[in-house]
Design a protein around this motif. Sequence first.
Motif, mmCIF file in Angstrom:
data_model
loop_
_atom_site.group_PDB
_atom_site.id
_atom_site.type_symbol
_atom_site.label_atom_id
_atom_site.label_comp_id
_atom_site.label_asym_id
_atom_site.label_seq_id
_atom_site.Cartn_x
_atom_site.Cartn_y
_atom_site.Cartn_z
ATOM 1 N N VAL A 93 0.824 -1.232 -0.115
ATOM 2 C CA VAL A 93 -0.108 -0.036 0.095
ATOM 3 C C VAL A 93 0.969 1.237 0.080
ATOM 4 N N TYR A 94 0.726 2.114 -1.133
ATOM 5 C CA TYR A 94 1.575 3.097 -1.030
ATOM 6 C C TYR A 94 1.004 4.661 -0.644
ATOM 7 N N TYR A 95 1.590 5.309 0.301
ATOM 8 C CA TYR A 95 0.842 6.349 1.077
ATOM 9 C C TYR A 95 1.692 7.806 0.595
ATOM 10 N N CYS A 96 0.855 8.830 0.575
ATOM 11 C CA CYS A 96 1.998 10.317 0.302
ATOM 12 C C CYS A 96 1.786 10.909 1.736
ATOM 13 N N ALA A 97 2.556 11.693 2.044
ATOM 14 C CA ALA A 97 2.450 12.113 3.367
ATOM 15 C C ALA A 97 2.996 13.602 2.892
ATOM 16 N N ALA A 98 2.661 14.669 4.008
ATOM 17 C CA ALA A 98 2.761 16.057 3.822
ATOM 18 C C ALA A 98 3.566 16.474 5.165
ATOM 19 N N SER A 99 4.547 17.287 5.055
ATOM 20 C CA SER A 99 5.355 17.704 6.442
ATOM 21 C C SER A 99 5.390 19.164 6.302
ATOM 22 N N PRO A 100 5.349 19.999 7.320
ATOM 23 C CA PRO A 100 5.669 21.305 7.331
ATOM 24 C C PRO A 100 6.886 21.847 7.440
ATOM 25 N N TYR A 101 7.847 20.871 7.557
ATOM 26 C CA TYR A 101 9.264 21.211 7.748
ATOM 27 C C TYR A 101 9.688 21.110 6.312
ATOM 28 N N SER A 102 11.019 21.993 6.299
ATOM 29 C CA SER A 102 11.677 22.153 5.026
ATOM 30 C C SER A 102 12.490 20.936 4.710
ATOM 31 N N ASP A 103 12.871 20.059 5.939
ATOM 32 C CA ASP A 103 13.687 18.823 5.215
ATOM 33 C C ASP A 103 13.204 17.784 6.369
ATOM 34 N N PRO A 104 12.018 17.343 6.107
ATOM 35 C CA PRO A 104 11.508 16.232 7.059
ATOM 36 C C PRO A 104 12.230 14.806 7.185
ATOM 37 N N GLY A 105 13.050 14.755 6.234
ATOM 38 C CA GLY A 105 13.933 13.334 6.190
ATOM 39 C C GLY A 105 13.033 12.318 6.044
ATOM 40 N N HIS A 106 12.961 11.461 6.653
ATOM 41 C CA HIS A 106 12.129 9.924 6.486
ATOM 42 C C HIS A 106 11.003 9.773 7.829
ATOM 43 N N ARG A 107 10.775 10.914 8.632
ATOM 44 C CA ARG A 107 10.031 10.652 9.835
ATOM 45 C C ARG A 107 8.853 11.927 9.941
ATOM 46 N N ASP A 108 9.388 13.111 9.865
ATOM 47 C CA ASP A 108 8.525 14.014 10.365
ATOM 48 C C ASP A 108 7.566 14.621 9.461
ATOM 49 N N TYR A 109 6.386 13.929 9.243
ATOM 50 C CA TYR A 109 5.567 13.978 8.270
ATOM 51 C C TYR A 109 4.004 13.968 9.213
ATOM 52 N N ASP A 110 3.425 14.891 8.946
ATOM 53 C CA ASP A 110 2.042 15.023 9.884
ATOM 54 C C ASP A 110 0.818 14.501 9.310
ATOM 55 N N TYR A 111 0.690 14.801 8.043
ATOM 56 C CA TYR A 111 -0.616 14.243 7.356
ATOM 57 C C TYR A 111 -0.133 13.221 6.227
ATOM 58 N N TRP A 112 -1.163 12.454 6.412
ATOM 59 C CA TRP A 112 -1.161 10.959 5.576
ATOM 60 C C TRP A 112 -2.638 10.846 4.738
ATOM 61 N N GLY A 113 -2.270 10.227 3.452
ATOM 62 C CA GLY A 113 -3.361 10.082 2.675
ATOM 63 C C GLY A 113 -3.843 8.466 3.222
ATOM 64 N N GLN A 114 -5.140 8.093 2.599
ATOM 65 C CA GLN A 114 -5.508 6.543 2.900
ATOM 66 C C GLN A 114 -4.836 5.555 2.183
ATOM 67 N N GLY A 115 -3.856 5.966 1.441
ATOM 68 C CA GLY A 115 -3.132 4.756 0.768
ATOM 69 C C GLY A 115 -3.884 4.368 -0.488
ATOM 70 N N THR A 116 -3.261 3.661 -1.308
ATOM 71 C CA THR A 116 -3.348 2.914 -2.671
ATOM 72 C C THR A 116 -2.714 1.725 -2.777
ATOM 73 N N GLN A 117 -3.485 0.612 -3.133
ATOM 74 C CA GLN A 117 -2.911 -0.626 -3.295
ATOM 75 C C GLN A 117 -2.281 -0.744 -4.807
ATOM 76 N N VAL A 118 -0.951 -1.414 -4.617
ATOM 77 C CA VAL A 118 -0.025 -1.616 -5.805
ATOM 78 C C VAL A 118 0.302 -3.191 -5.727
ATOM 79 N N THR A 119 -0.251 -3.957 -6.570
ATOM 80 C CA THR A 119 0.318 -5.452 -6.651
ATOM 81 C C THR A 119 0.832 -5.572 -7.907
ATOM 82 N N VAL A 120 2.117 -6.182 -7.920
ATOM 83 C CA VAL A 120 3.117 -6.373 -8.983
ATOM 84 C C VAL A 120 2.865 -8.177 -8.997
ATOM 85 N N SER A 121 2.641 -8.563 -10.177
ATOM 86 C CA SER A 121 2.485 -9.997 -10.087
ATOM 87 C C SER A 121 4.025 -10.532 -10.941
ATOM 88 N N SER A 122 4.295 -11.474 -10.819
ATOM 89 C CA SER A 122 5.756 -12.085 -11.439
ATOM 90 C C SER A 122 5.371 -12.817 -12.779
#
Length: 122
Positions: A93-122
Motif C-alpha cells: 500500500v502506497y501512501y503520500c505524506a505532507a510535512s510542514p518542515y523544510s527537510d522532514p527526512g524519513h520521519r517528520d510527516y504530519d499528514y497522511w493519505g489513506q493509501g492506494t494498493q499496488v500489486t505487482v505479479s511475477s
Amino acid sequence: QVQLVESGGGLVQAGDSLSLSCTASGRRPSTYSMGWFRQAPGKEREFLVTMRWADGSTDYADSVKGRFTISRDNAKNTLYLQMNSLKPDDTAVYYCAASPYSDPGHRDYDYWGQGTQVTVSS
C-alpha cells in the motif's frame, strides 16, 4: 491542515510502469514538503522519497532509486510517483505524506493519505 488523497494504484506485471497521484487540499499545500511511503503486509512502513518544498530537492531510498521518480504540480496541488521496472517486491500500500518542515527526512510527516494498493505479479 492538509488533506491527501492517493490514486492510481492497481495490478500490474513485473517490469511494468505505474503512476500514482496524490491530490492535496487545505491550507497552502504547496508550502509542505512531500513524501511517498509504502507498507507491505507484515512489514513496517518504508520511506521511499521526499521532496522539499523550498527548492524541490529530493532524496530517494536505495530500494527505488533509479526506478521511481517523484514530481509535483503546485498549480494542481498534486504530487506524483512514477514507478518503472516494477518488481513483485514493490507490492504494497502506497501512501503520500505532507510535512510542514523544510527537510522532514524519513520521519517528520504530519499528514497522511489513506493509501492506494499496488500489486505487482511475477
